[in-house]
Design a protein around this motif. Structure first.
Motif, PDB file in Angstrom:
ATOM      1  N   GLU A  39       0.832  -1.198   0.000  1.00  0.00           N
ATOM      2  CA  GLU A  39       0.000   0.000   0.000  1.00  0.00           C
ATOM      3  C   GLU A  39       0.870   1.253   0.000  1.00  0.00           C
ATOM      4  O   GLU A  39       1.881   1.323   0.695  1.00  0.00           O
ATOM      5  CB  GLU A  39      -0.895   0.005   1.239  1.00  0.00           C
ATOM      6  CG  GLU A  39      -1.866   1.156   1.281  1.00  0.00           C
ATOM      7  CD  GLU A  39      -2.749   1.103   2.515  1.00  0.00           C
ATOM      8  OE1 GLU A  39      -3.293   2.168   2.872  1.00  0.00           O
ATOM      9  OE2 GLU A  39      -2.888   0.032   3.122  1.00  0.00           O
ATOM     10  N   MET A  40       0.467   2.236  -0.781  1.00  0.00           N
ATOM     11  CA  MET A  40       1.204   3.501  -0.856  1.00  0.00           C
ATOM     12  C   MET A  40       1.036   4.246   0.471  1.00  0.00           C
ATOM     13  O   MET A  40      -0.079   4.530   0.891  1.00  0.00           O
ATOM     14  CB  MET A  40       0.666   4.349  -2.011  1.00  0.00           C
ATOM     15  CG  MET A  40       1.356   5.684  -2.174  1.00  0.00           C
ATOM     16  SD  MET A  40       3.095   5.557  -2.600  1.00  0.00           S
ATOM     17  CE  MET A  40       2.987   4.800  -4.199  1.00  0.00           C
ATOM     18  N   THR A  41       2.153   4.530   1.123  1.00  0.00           N
ATOM     19  CA  THR A  41       2.116   5.229   2.405  1.00  0.00           C
ATOM     20  C   THR A  41       2.571   6.679   2.286  1.00  0.00           C
ATOM     21  O   THR A  41       2.404   7.453   3.217  1.00  0.00           O
ATOM     22  CB  THR A  41       3.010   4.515   3.436  1.00  0.00           C
ATOM     23  OG1 THR A  41       4.356   4.515   2.946  1.00  0.00           O
ATOM     24  CG2 THR A  41       2.549   3.083   3.678  1.00  0.00           C
ATOM     25  N   VAL A  42       3.144   7.030   1.165  1.00  0.00           N
ATOM     26  CA  VAL A  42       3.662   8.383   0.951  1.00  0.00           C
ATOM     27  C   VAL A  42       2.530   9.273   0.436  1.00  0.00           C
ATOM     28  O   VAL A  42       1.793   8.891  -0.473  1.00  0.00           O
ATOM     29  CB  VAL A  42       4.824   8.359  -0.065  1.00  0.00           C
ATOM     30  CG1 VAL A  42       5.354   9.755  -0.316  1.00  0.00           C
ATOM     31  CG2 VAL A  42       5.933   7.436   0.418  1.00  0.00           C
ATOM     32  N   ARG A  43       2.434  10.449   1.026  1.00  0.00           N
ATOM     33  CA  ARG A  43       1.402  11.404   0.598  1.00  0.00           C
ATOM     34  C   ARG A  43       1.826  12.110  -0.684  1.00  0.00           C
ATOM     35  O   ARG A  43       3.006  12.406  -0.875  1.00  0.00           O
ATOM     36  CB  ARG A  43       1.163  12.446   1.688  1.00  0.00           C
ATOM     37  CG  ARG A  43       0.507  11.887   2.932  1.00  0.00           C
ATOM     38  CD  ARG A  43       0.104  13.008   3.873  1.00  0.00           C
ATOM     39  NE  ARG A  43       1.174  13.977   4.065  1.00  0.00           N
ATOM     40  CZ  ARG A  43       1.817  14.170   5.214  1.00  0.00           C
ATOM     41  NH1 ARG A  43       1.493  13.477   6.271  1.00  0.00           N
ATOM     42  NH2 ARG A  43       2.776  15.066   5.304  1.00  0.00           N
ATOM     43  N   PRO A  44       0.850  12.400  -1.554  1.00  0.00           N
ATOM     44  CA  PRO A  44       1.180  13.164  -2.769  1.00  0.00           C
ATOM     45  C   PRO A  44       1.451  14.615  -2.423  1.00  0.00           C
ATOM     46  O   PRO A  44       1.041  15.058  -1.358  1.00  0.00           O
ATOM     47  CB  PRO A  44      -0.087  13.015  -3.628  1.00  0.00           C
ATOM     48  CG  PRO A  44      -1.179  12.655  -2.686  1.00  0.00           C
ATOM     49  CD  PRO A  44      -0.537  11.996  -1.498  1.00  0.00           C
ATOM     50  N   PRO A  45       2.121  15.333  -3.314  1.00  0.00           N
ATOM     51  CA  PRO A  45       2.627  14.945  -4.626  1.00  0.00           C
ATOM     52  C   PRO A  45       3.867  14.046  -4.505  1.00  0.00           C
ATOM     53  O   PRO A  45       4.568  14.087  -3.496  1.00  0.00           O
ATOM     54  CB  PRO A  45       2.965  16.279  -5.283  1.00  0.00           C
ATOM     55  CG  PRO A  45       3.241  17.212  -4.144  1.00  0.00           C
ATOM     56  CD  PRO A  45       2.376  16.751  -3.007  1.00  0.00           C
ATOM     57  N   TRP A  46       4.123  13.244  -5.566  1.00  0.00           N
ATOM     58  CA  TRP A  46       5.168  12.232  -5.511  1.00  0.00           C
ATOM     59  C   TRP A  46       6.314  12.498  -6.478  1.00  0.00           C
ATOM     60  O   TRP A  46       6.141  13.017  -7.567  1.00  0.00           O
ATOM     61  CB  TRP A  46       4.593  10.867  -5.886  1.00  0.00           C
ATOM     62  CG  TRP A  46       3.552  10.360  -4.956  1.00  0.00           C
ATOM     63  CD1 TRP A  46       3.707  10.051  -3.629  1.00  0.00           C
ATOM     64  CD2 TRP A  46       2.195  10.068  -5.273  1.00  0.00           C
ATOM     65  NE1 TRP A  46       2.515   9.582  -3.120  1.00  0.00           N
ATOM     66  CE2 TRP A  46       1.571   9.586  -4.105  1.00  0.00           C
ATOM     67  CE3 TRP A  46       1.435  10.169  -6.430  1.00  0.00           C
ATOM     68  CZ2 TRP A  46       0.244   9.190  -4.063  1.00  0.00           C
ATOM     69  CZ3 TRP A  46       0.106   9.786  -6.404  1.00  0.00           C
ATOM     70  CH2 TRP A  46      -0.470   9.310  -5.224  1.00  0.00           C
ATOM     71  N   ILE A  47       7.496  12.057  -6.040  1.00  0.00           N
ATOM     72  CA  ILE A  47       8.683  11.953  -6.892  1.00  0.00           C
ATOM     73  C   ILE A  47       8.955  10.458  -7.007  1.00  0.00           C
ATOM     74  O   ILE A  47       8.998   9.754  -5.990  1.00  0.00           O
ATOM     75  CB  ILE A  47       9.895  12.669  -6.265  1.00  0.00           C
ATOM     76  CG1 ILE A  47       9.601  14.166  -6.120  1.00  0.00           C
ATOM     77  CG2 ILE A  47      11.155  12.411  -7.085  1.00  0.00           C
ATOM     78  CD1 ILE A  47      10.616  14.906  -5.272  1.00  0.00           C
ATOM     79  N   VAL A  48       9.128   9.962  -8.235  1.00  0.00           N
ATOM     80  CA  VAL A  48       9.288   8.524  -8.455  1.00  0.00           C
ATOM     81  C   VAL A  48      10.591   8.260  -9.200  1.00  0.00           C
ATOM     82  O   VAL A  48      10.909   8.944 -10.172  1.00  0.00           O
ATOM     83  CB  VAL A  48       8.100   7.963  -9.275  1.00  0.00           C
ATOM     84  CG1 VAL A  48       8.275   6.475  -9.524  1.00  0.00           C
ATOM     85  CG2 VAL A  48       6.778   8.238  -8.575  1.00  0.00           C
ATOM     86  N   ARG A  49      11.326   7.240  -8.715  1.00  0.00           N
ATOM     87  CA  ARG A  49      12.528   6.776  -9.423  1.00  0.00           C
ATOM     88  C   ARG A  49      12.413   5.266  -9.624  1.00  0.00           C
ATOM     89  O   ARG A  49      12.165   4.538  -8.669  1.00  0.00           O
ATOM     90  CB  ARG A  49      13.802   7.111  -8.650  1.00  0.00           C
ATOM     91  CG  ARG A  49      15.054   6.621  -9.393  1.00  0.00           C
ATOM     92  CD  ARG A  49      16.338   7.145  -8.821  1.00  0.00           C
ATOM     93  NE  ARG A  49      16.483   6.794  -7.419  1.00  0.00           N
ATOM     94  CZ  ARG A  49      17.371   7.363  -6.609  1.00  0.00           C
ATOM     95  NH1 ARG A  49      18.152   8.321  -7.056  1.00  0.00           N
ATOM     96  NH2 ARG A  49      17.460   6.994  -5.356  1.00  0.00           N
TER      97      ARG A  49
END
Length: 135
Positions: free
Chosen positions: A54-64
Motif C-alpha cells: 500500500e502507498m504510504t507516501v502522501r502526494p505529490p510524488w517523486i518517483v525513481r
C-alpha cells in the motif's frame, strides 16, 4: 540470489526491490468483442502491486525506477563482470517501463510531479521503485 521483496517504508519515502523482470506498458488489444490489456501485463502489474504494498507516501510524488535486466547466459564471465551495473540498451524502453510502473502503482498518476528511470545489467532481474513525497 535473493528471491524475496525488500521494502523500506519511512516518513515521506517508500521503496520496494522486487525480484521480477522489468515490464513495459502494454498497448490495449482491440477485438470485435471489446478492448483489453494483455494477460501478461495484468499479471506483472499485480505482482508489482503486491511487492510494493500500500502507498504510504502522501502526494505529490517523486518517483525513481531502476530496472535491472539479467545478463544473457551466453556471455562469458569476463563480459558479465565488465557489464554488471552498466547501462542496458535492450527493450523494453525505459519510458515504457516507467509508464508500466506508474500504471501499476498509481490510480491517479497526475500527482507524480517528477519521474526518473534507468536500465542496467545485472546477474538477476530486479525492479526497484522508490517514491518520495515532494515537499
Amino acid at each position: 540470489m535473493v528471491d524475496e521483496v525488500a521494502r523500506v517504508v519511512m516518513e515521506g519515502y517508500q521503496m520496494a526491490l522486487a525480484p521480477m523482470e522489468p515490464f513495459g506498458k502494454a498497448r490495449p488489444r482491440v477485438t470485435a468483442n471489446g478492448t483489453y490489456m494483455p494477460r501478461e501485463y495484468q499479471a506483472a502489474r499485480r505482482t508489482l502491486q503486491a511487492a510494493f504494498g500500500e502507498m504510504t507516501v502522501r502526494p505529490p510524488w517523486i518517483v525513481r525506477v531502476t530496472a535491472v535486466r539479467r545478463m544473457p547466459a551466453s556471455w562469458s564471465k569476463r563480459k558479465r563482470a565488465e557489464m554488471d551495473g552498466r547501462w542496458c540498451v535492450t527493450k523494453p524502453d525505459v519510458d515504457n517501463i516507467v509508464a508500466g510502473v506508474l500504471d501499476a502503482l498509481f490510480e491517479e498518476d497526475s500527482a507524480v510531479v517528477s519521474v526518473s528511470g534507468m536500465k542496467v545489467w545485472g546477474a538477476a532481474y530486479r525492479l526497484k521503485v522508490e517514491v518520495w513525497e515532494a515537499r
